[in-house]
Design an enzyme around this catalytic site. Structure first.
Site, PDB file in Angstrom:
ATOM      1  N   GLU A  44      28.575 -57.996  -1.695  1.00  0.00           N
ATOM      2  CA  GLU A  44      27.912 -57.128  -0.710  1.00  0.00           C
ATOM      3  C   GLU A  44      28.151 -57.651   0.700  1.00  0.00           C
ATOM      4  OE1 GLU A  44      26.339 -54.606   0.181  1.00  0.00           O
ATOM      5  OE2 GLU A  44      25.020 -53.775  -1.349  1.00  0.00           O
ATOM      6  N   ASP A  45      28.066 -56.765   1.667  1.00  0.00           N
ATOM      7  CA  ASP A  45      28.133 -57.202   3.061  1.00  0.00           C
ATOM      8  C   ASP A  45      26.833 -57.894   3.458  1.00  0.00           C
ATOM      9  OD1 ASP A  45      26.646 -54.838   2.894  1.00  0.00           O
ATOM     10  OD2 ASP A  45      27.645 -53.831   4.551  1.00  0.00           O
TER      11      ASP A  45
ATOM     12  N   ASP B 176      19.530 -56.425   2.703  1.00  0.00           N
ATOM     13  CA  ASP B 176      18.480 -56.197   3.695  1.00  0.00           C
ATOM     14  C   ASP B 176      17.157 -55.968   2.960  1.00  0.00           C
ATOM     15  OD1 ASP B 176      17.178 -55.599   6.076  1.00  0.00           O
ATOM     16  OD2 ASP B 176      17.993 -53.579   6.231  1.00  0.00           O
ATOM     17  N   THR B 177      16.825 -54.732   2.608  1.00  0.00           N
ATOM     18  CA  THR B 177      15.609 -54.499   1.823  1.00  0.00           C
ATOM     19  C   THR B 177      15.792 -55.014   0.398  1.00  0.00           C
ATOM     20  OG1 THR B 177      16.309 -52.319   1.048  1.00  0.00           O
ATOM     21  CG2 THR B 177      15.085 -52.394   3.117  1.00  0.00           C
ATOM     22  N   GLY B 178      17.040 -55.050  -0.065  1.00  0.00           N
ATOM     23  CA  GLY B 178      17.335 -55.488  -1.419  1.00  0.00           C
ATOM     24  C   GLY B 178      17.427 -54.336  -2.406  1.00  0.00           C
TER      25      GLY B 178
ATOM     26  N   LYS C 229      19.656 -61.094   4.820  1.00  0.00           N
ATOM     27  CA  LYS C 229      18.720 -60.827   5.930  1.00  0.00           C
ATOM     28  C   LYS C 229      17.310 -60.651   5.385  1.00  0.00           C
ATOM     29  CE  LYS C 229      18.890 -56.948   8.536  1.00  0.00           C
ATOM     30  NZ  LYS C 229      19.542 -55.971   9.447  1.00  0.00           N
TER      31      LYS C 229
ATOM     32  N   PHE D 105      19.985 -56.125  14.021  1.00  0.00           N
ATOM     33  CA  PHE D 105      20.973 -55.211  13.454  1.00  0.00           C
ATOM     34  C   PHE D 105      22.347 -55.699  13.859  1.00  0.00           C
ATOM     35  CE2 PHE D 105      23.589 -51.573  12.697  1.00  0.00           C
ATOM     36  CZ  PHE D 105      23.062 -51.088  11.512  1.00  0.00           C
TER      37      PHE D 105
ATOM     38  N   ARG E 159      33.397 -51.719  12.598  1.00  0.00           N
ATOM     39  CA  ARG E 159      33.768 -52.453  11.378  1.00  0.00           C
ATOM     40  C   ARG E 159      34.950 -53.379  11.623  1.00  0.00           C
ATOM     41  NH1 ARG E 159      31.019 -50.085   7.004  1.00  0.00           N
ATOM     42  NH2 ARG E 159      30.703 -47.837   7.119  1.00  0.00           N
TER      43      ARG E 159
HETATM   44  P1  IMP Z   1      19.458 -52.686   1.383  1.00  0.00           P
HETATM   45  O1  IMP Z   1      19.526 -54.142   1.044  1.00  0.00           O
HETATM   46  O2  IMP Z   1      19.347 -51.796   0.202  1.00  0.00           O
HETATM   47  O3  IMP Z   1      18.399 -52.398   2.422  1.00  0.00           O
HETATM   48  O4  IMP Z   1      20.774 -52.176   2.035  1.00  0.00           O
HETATM   49  C1  IMP Z   1      21.741 -52.929   2.489  1.00  0.00           C
HETATM   50  C2  IMP Z   1      22.777 -52.026   3.132  1.00  0.00           C
HETATM   51  O5  IMP Z   1      22.282 -51.487   4.376  1.00  0.00           O
HETATM   52  C3  IMP Z   1      23.952 -52.863   3.470  1.00  0.00           C
HETATM   53  O6  IMP Z   1      24.906 -52.837   2.431  1.00  0.00           O
HETATM   54  C4  IMP Z   1      24.433 -52.253   4.765  1.00  0.00           C
HETATM   55  O7  IMP Z   1      25.362 -51.243   4.488  1.00  0.00           O
HETATM   56  C5  IMP Z   1      23.209 -51.657   5.401  1.00  0.00           C
HETATM   57  N1  IMP Z   1      22.649 -52.590   6.407  1.00  0.00           N
HETATM   58  C6  IMP Z   1      21.503 -53.294   6.342  1.00  0.00           C
HETATM   59  N2  IMP Z   1      21.315 -54.053   7.439  1.00  0.00           N
HETATM   60  C7  IMP Z   1      22.393 -53.835   8.226  1.00  0.00           C
HETATM   61  C8  IMP Z   1      22.797 -54.349   9.512  1.00  0.00           C
HETATM   62  O8  IMP Z   1      22.156 -55.176  10.169  1.00  0.00           O
HETATM   63  N3  IMP Z   1      23.985 -53.865   9.987  1.00  0.00           N
HETATM   64  C9  IMP Z   1      24.756 -52.974   9.308  1.00  0.00           C
HETATM   65  N4  IMP Z   1      24.416 -52.480   8.105  1.00  0.00           N
HETATM   66  C10 IMP Z   1      23.243 -52.900   7.573  1.00  0.00           C
HETATM   67 MG    MG Z   2      26.674 -51.393   2.634  1.00  0.00          MG
END
Ligand code: IMP
Ligand code: MG
Length: 172
Positions: free
Chosen positions: A95-96, A99-101, A127, A148, A161
């Site tokens: 994964e890149d 964030d929330t997971g 994060k 962000f 990107r």
């Molecule tokens: P989550 O963990 O389900 O909230 O989602 C993670 C996804 O949200 C990542 O794969 C990113 O594509 C996007 N994302 C979350 N935080 C950032 C950020 O700071 N910059 C760019 N994309 C983000």
């Molecule tokens: Mg993503």
């Protein structure tokens, strides 16, 4: 707004080499499938797999979230599923950013149902501030509390990107 560098190209390169070394030693002689989560992980993935000393199978998925982003039942769907069977193999989700997971825990659950021997998670950035689901990031490049960020695959409205490093978007 302006962009403020958080992790430069050289720092990222060195960290990825360490991660690739750890992954390669953990999966030596084990059948490994690495899964790139599009689009954000594409540059990280390309650099990570090229630094590995093992030869994993490689695949890609793309997920889309829909519905109310703020609701606790926010749903995720595949817009591109894996093509390689993973039954009995080890899987590494790349994964890149976590964030929330939610996305990674959804992907984990879906892949778990296919009977792999194990699933691990690798993310360039872990994060913490907005974490809602308790997910284990087995290989984290960098930890970040908040902000962000863009670059090195990560976008803001599909832009940035291509930046060689990771930058924070800061309001002026
Ligand atoms: P989550 O963990 O389900 O909230 O989602 C993670 C996804 O949200 C990542 O794969 C990113 O594509 C996007 N994302 C979350 N935080 C950032 C950020 O700071 N910059 C760019 N994309 C983000
Ligand atoms: Mg993503």
């Amino acid at each position: 707004m302006h962009l403020k560098e958080v992790f430069g190209q050289d720092v990222i390169r060195k960290r990825i080499e360490e991660m690739a070394k750890d992954i390669s030693s953990d999966f030596q002689d084990k059948p490994l499938v690495t899964v790139c989560v599009l689009k954000g992980a594409f540059i990280f993935y390309a650099d990570l797999v090229r630094s590995m000393s093992i030869d994993p199978e490689m695949d890609f998925v793309r997920m889309s979230s829909y519905g109310d982003q703020t609701s606790s039942s926010g749903k995720v769907i595949f817009s591109k599923d894996m093509e390689i069977p993973i039954k009995g193999k080890h899987v590494l989700i790349v994964e890149d950013i976590v964030d929330t997971g939610r996305s990674v825990s959804y992907l984990r659950r879906v892949l778990e149902a296919r009977g792999p021997q194990s699933i691990s998670v690798c993310a360039l950035i872990d994060k913490h501030e907005r974490r809602e689901v308790d997910v284990k990031v087995d290989y984290a490049g960098f930890a970040l509390q908040r902000g962000f960020i863009v670059g090195y695959g990560l976008d803001y409205a599909e832009k940035y990107r291509n930046l060689p490093g990771v930058f924070e978007i800061v309001p002026d």
